[in-house]
Design a protein around this motif. Structure first.
Motif, mmCIF file in Angstrom:
data_model
loop_
_atom_site.group_PDB
_atom_site.id
_atom_site.type_symbol
_atom_site.label_atom_id
_atom_site.label_comp_id
_atom_site.label_asym_id
_atom_site.label_seq_id
_atom_site.Cartn_x
_atom_site.Cartn_y
_atom_site.Cartn_z
ATOM 1 N N GLU A 106 0.861 -1.169 0.000
ATOM 2 C CA GLU A 106 0.000 0.000 0.000
ATOM 3 C C GLU A 106 0.904 1.229 0.000
ATOM 4 O O GLU A 106 2.093 1.135 0.346
ATOM 5 N N TYR A 107 0.340 2.356 -0.385
ATOM 6 C CA TYR A 107 1.155 3.554 -0.573
ATOM 7 C C TYR A 107 0.515 4.733 0.151
ATOM 8 O O TYR A 107 -0.692 4.961 0.042
ATOM 9 N N GLN A 108 1.359 5.492 0.899
ATOM 10 C CA GLN A 108 0.873 6.671 1.610
ATOM 11 C C GLN A 108 1.539 7.918 1.031
ATOM 12 O O GLN A 108 2.770 7.984 0.946
ATOM 13 N N PRO A 109 0.750 8.924 0.659
ATOM 14 C CA PRO A 109 1.304 10.127 0.025
ATOM 15 C C PRO A 109 2.229 10.918 0.956
ATOM 16 O O PRO A 109 2.015 10.984 2.167
ATOM 17 N N LEU A 110 3.243 11.542 0.367
ATOM 18 C CA LEU A 110 4.095 12.528 1.021
ATOM 19 C C LEU A 110 3.842 13.855 0.313
ATOM 20 O O LEU A 110 4.094 13.983 -0.898
ATOM 21 N N VAL A 111 3.337 14.837 1.054
ATOM 22 C CA VAL A 111 2.767 16.043 0.462
ATOM 23 C C VAL A 111 3.614 17.258 0.818
ATOM 24 O O VAL A 111 4.066 17.419 1.964
ATOM 25 N N GLU A 112 3.820 18.144 -0.169
ATOM 26 C CA GLU A 112 4.485 19.425 0.056
ATOM 27 C C GLU A 112 3.610 20.276 0.958
ATOM 28 O O GLU A 112 2.444 20.552 0.648
ATOM 29 N N LEU A 113 4.157 20.718 2.106
ATOM 30 C CA LEU A 113 3.352 21.469 3.067
ATOM 31 C C LEU A 113 3.039 22.876 2.577
ATOM 32 O O LEU A 113 2.019 23.464 2.963
ATOM 33 N N GLY A 114 3.888 23.427 1.692
ATOM 34 C CA GLY A 114 3.660 24.784 1.218
ATOM 35 C C GLY A 114 2.468 24.906 0.297
ATOM 36 O O GLY A 114 1.598 25.763 0.497
ATOM 37 N N ASP A 115 2.380 24.022 -0.718
ATOM 38 C CA ASP A 115 1.306 24.159 -1.703
ATOM 39 C C ASP A 115 0.441 22.913 -1.858
ATOM 40 O O ASP A 115 -0.441 22.872 -2.721
ATOM 41 N N GLY A 116 0.664 21.899 -1.059
ATOM 42 C CA GLY A 116 -0.170 20.693 -1.126
ATOM 43 C C GLY A 116 0.148 19.781 -2.281
ATOM 44 O O GLY A 116 -0.624 18.873 -2.587
ATOM 45 N N THR A 117 1.291 19.983 -2.932
ATOM 46 C CA THR A 117 1.649 19.155 -4.076
ATOM 47 C C THR A 117 2.101 17.768 -3.623
ATOM 48 O O THR A 117 2.845 17.628 -2.646
ATOM 49 N N LEU A 118 1.665 16.752 -4.350
ATOM 50 C CA LEU A 118 2.114 15.385 -4.070
ATOM 51 C C LEU A 118 3.542 15.224 -4.556
ATOM 52 O O LEU A 118 3.831 15.384 -5.748
ATOM 53 N N ARG A 119 4.460 14.940 -3.644
ATOM 54 C CA ARG A 119 5.864 14.788 -4.002
ATOM 55 C C ARG A 119 6.288 13.331 -4.126
ATOM 56 O O ARG A 119 7.171 13.003 -4.921
ATOM 57 N N GLY A 120 5.714 12.475 -3.322
ATOM 58 C CA GLY A 120 6.109 11.082 -3.361
ATOM 59 C C GLY A 120 5.135 10.219 -2.596
ATOM 60 O O GLY A 120 4.126 10.700 -2.049
ATOM 61 N N VAL A 121 5.434 8.932 -2.537
ATOM 62 C CA VAL A 121 4.628 7.979 -1.769
ATOM 63 C C VAL A 121 5.564 7.030 -1.041
ATOM 64 O O VAL A 121 6.653 6.723 -1.529
ATOM 65 N N ARG B 139 4.315 23.894 8.569
ATOM 66 C CA ARG B 139 4.655 24.731 7.404
ATOM 67 C C ARG B 139 5.290 26.036 7.850
ATOM 68 O O ARG B 139 6.279 26.496 7.272
ATOM 69 N N ARG B 140 4.743 26.616 8.939
ATOM 70 C CA ARG B 140 5.218 27.922 9.393
ATOM 71 C C ARG B 140 6.666 27.860 9.890
ATOM 72 O O ARG B 140 7.425 28.833 9.740
ATOM 73 N N ILE B 141 7.072 26.743 10.478
ATOM 74 C CA ILE B 141 8.442 26.661 10.990
ATOM 75 C C ILE B 141 9.398 26.056 9.969
ATOM 76 O O ILE B 141 10.546 25.761 10.294
ATOM 77 N N GLY B 142 8.925 25.842 8.727
ATOM 78 C CA GLY B 142 9.832 25.496 7.647
ATOM 79 C C GLY B 142 9.897 24.042 7.254
ATOM 80 O O GLY B 142 10.745 23.664 6.441
ATOM 81 N N CYS B 143 9.035 23.162 7.801
ATOM 82 C CA CYS B 143 9.050 21.748 7.414
ATOM 83 C C CYS B 143 8.668 21.621 5.951
ATOM 84 O O CYS B 143 7.773 22.310 5.452
ATOM 85 N N ASP B 144 9.336 20.749 5.228
ATOM 86 C CA ASP B 144 9.164 20.653 3.775
ATOM 87 C C ASP B 144 7.938 19.836 3.371
ATOM 88 O O ASP B 144 7.088 20.303 2.604
#
Length: 622
Positions: A371-386, A585-590
């Motif tokens: 199974e696959y769980q998304p890894l999401v860009e915190l800045g714009d909500g873009t799917l970066r990986g799984v 997101r505010r403290i800079g997590c990617d």
């Protein structure tokens, strides 16, 4: 002399008819009890073997001197001799009617239907002492005569005494003189059988199975002679505890040495776990008192496994397996204690064993899925990986998550084969998404790697071959290793990580913050990503109107800043609320990963996220 059933259960041998079988017969006679030939009569009377002729009705017709000496009681106060055996039922004299099998065999011999009856009886001599006798009854050949059978009695007391001594030696431990393993299991099997069918007892059975803590050190340092004396002293205390426990009950617990420094106390007709717990506590306290052996003061303790259950449906093997398991728990929990058998804990252990034994066959039967769980860009909500997460579709236990079987796979080495399958399947799936959606930005797939995969296989060669086989770009593969696995890496692991990084593969440290948390190592490792453990993120959550701990946010912010200074990206695990995501997101997590965005899902649930960007979490309260 009269027969008695005292002693072991009488035994009888019924031999099929045979005309040549049996001891020599005295000549048959037709009246008066006198033999027709004086030489034969004299031999019969003076024979050292006690013999008597028995009539068809079972009474003694005539007997020789040796027989009369056994069965003529001494003279009474009036000086008159006691009644002799002639005319008395032979079965009463030698106790041939005490059990049905012997009684039936005796009647068949009198009727000429059996060639011989043999049995052993403990009978009382006229002078008062008891003796073991071998009784033999054989039919006489002349059915027309008054004698139907010849009965002989031989003294086997010496033989029985020797057998008893030999059995005692065979059934008892020479060091402690306690019953040994053989006698213990004989008693245990008998107790289980009796308790299961006897309504007069409790129908329950209990067992304290104990092992001495630290005995090996005594043996190794002071020698086996002192060790044996210590074992004998332990046996004395166990016997004393058993006697005290049985003083107010019908039966006394059986103390036995099962071998080495292992002992057992068997409690028949136990009254429940409370009784066994009291006994186990007494044993612990008794054994913790110092021993004075050969001028030395020795201290030791014991670990005790306690089992108590209904005897019905219980086998000796099953009871001992439960006791052995519980003893292992007592040692694992810290020794010097007793532990009661826990069916639920045992079920977990049995499940673990079942899983361990079926891991490799499960790979061959293709019971694993990803199974696959998304890894999401915190800045714009873009799917970066799984992240690829393996599941075991077990035919008996259902879907199992990695925490149920990865540790077992690492223990038996099957993690190498399983890890290779996960890597190949994940890369093939990532490439399939890329080919099916050429217009979408490719996403990387993150795969967990156990440290044993680095040591026990050529991970670099495996990755290189799988990337070539699937056609996936190395930049779209991320390998996750735990912090404890990579911190302090040197030699082969470091070389493997460097070679993978040189290929373009991303290296991530999983669950960062739970191990060494030494950022100094990161400057020497080819790491590109830190994945913050979920325990940090959970501290960001508002609960019951209370504000989260500000220290958690300071720690996470500091870690993120240090990681960025080292050129690393940071992924936060276990993001469950929009409030957590906003503060990260505010403290800079990617990037973030967690149920806020998606649970782990089947491969066919990922494509909609590839074409619908940004990944929008479901409406949830912060």
């Amino acid at each position: 002399m009269s027969g008695t059933s005292e002693g072991p259960t009488p035994t009888a041998d019924l031999v099929p008819p045979a005309t040549t079988d049996g001891p020599p017969k005295p000549p048959t006679h037709r009246g008066g009890g006198s033999a027709p030939g004086e030489p034969y009569r004299a031999a019969f009377d003076r024979a050292p073997l006690a013999m008597a002729a028995i009539g068809p009705d079972g009474t003694v017709i005539t007997a020789n001197d040796a027989f009369r000496a056994l069965f003529v009681p001494p003279a009474g106060p009036d000086g008159k001799p006691g009644t002799g055996p002639v005319g008395r039922p032979a079965a009463d004299l030698v106790d041939l009617g005490s059990d049905a099998r012997t009684r039936q065999g005796y009647q068949e011999v009198l009727r000429g239907q059996r060639a011989r009856l043999r049995c052993s009886r403990r009978i009382k001599h006229p002078d008062g002492h008891a003796m073991w006798a071998r009784i033999t009854v054989s039919p006489l050949p002349d059915p027309a005569g008054p004698a139907a059978a010849l009965l002989s009695v031989s003294d086997i007391s010496a033989r029985r005494e020797l057998q008893a001594r030999l059995r005692h030696l065979q059934m008892h431990d020479p060091v402690t003189r306690l019953p040994n393993r053989t006698l213990f299991f004989e008693r245990l099997s008998g107790a289980l059988e009796t308790s299961s069918f006897d309504d007069t007892g409790t129908g329950r059975i209990g067992l304290c199975y104990l092992d001495l803590d630290g005995f090996k050190a005594v043996n190794d340092t002071l020698g086996h002679r002192i060790g044996d004396r210590l074992l004998a002293a332990v046996a004395e205390r166990l016997t004393r505890c058993a006697d005290e426990a049985g003083s107010a009950r019908a039966t006394t617990p059986l103390a036995a040495r099962l071998g080495g420094d292992e002992f057992a106390l068997l409690v028949e007709d136990s009254t429940g776990t409370e009784q066994l717990a009291d006994l186990a506590g007494t044993l612990l306290r008794t054994l913790q008192e110092p021993f004075d052996i050969a001028g030395q003061r020795l201290s030791l303790s014991a670990s005790i496994g306690v089992v108590e259950r209904h005897a019905a449906g219980t086998t000796a093997t099953g009871l001992m397996q439960a006791a052995d398991t519980t003893l292992y728990w007592a040692k694992a929990d810290g020794k010097a204690r007793w532990t009661l058998f826990d069916p639920e804990r045992n079920a977990h252990r049995m499940t673990r064993q079942a899983l361990a034994s079926s891991l490799r066959p499960a790979l061959e039967r293709e019971e694993f899925v990803l199974e696959y769980q998304p890894l999401v860009e915190l800045g714009d909500g873009t799917l970066r990986g799984v992240e690829a997460l393996v599941r075991w579709e077990h035919p008996q236990f259902g879907t199992l998550t990695p925490n149920r079987f990865i540790g077992l796979a690492e223990e038996d080495g099957s993690i190498v084969q399983l890890g290779r399958w996960v890597l190949r399947t994940a890369c093939r799936q990532a490439r399939r998404w890329q080919l099916d959606h050429p217009g979408a930005e490719p996403v990387f797939v993150s795969v967990n790697v156990a440290v044993r995969q680095v040591w026990d296989s050529d991970l670099v060669a495996d990755v290189d071959a799988i990337l070539a086989e699937t056609g996936l770009d190395a930049r779209l593969l991320q390998l996750e290793l735990t912090e404890s696995a990579v911190m302090g890496s040197a030699g082969r692991p470091l070389q493997a990580l460097q070679a993978l990084s040189d290929m373009g593969v991303r290296i991530a440290i999983d669950d960062f913050g739970t191990g060494y948390s030494n950022l100094a190592y990161l400057s020497r490792l080819p790491v590109s990503t830190l994945k913050l453990d979920g325990s940090f993120v959970r501290g960001f959550r508002y609960e019951d109107g209370a504000h989260p701990n500000p220290a958690d946010e300071v720690i996470v912010e500091t870690l993120i800043q240090l990681a960025h200074r080292l050129g690393l990206t940071v992924t936060a695990e276990c993001v469950e609320t929009a409030g957590q995501a906003e503060r990260l997101r505010r403290i800079g997590c990617d990037t973030g990963q967690g149920w806020l965005y998606s649970r782990p899902v089947a491969p066919d649930r990922i494509p909609p996220l590839l074409v619908t960007r940004p990944v929008r979490p479901p409406d949830r309260a912060a």
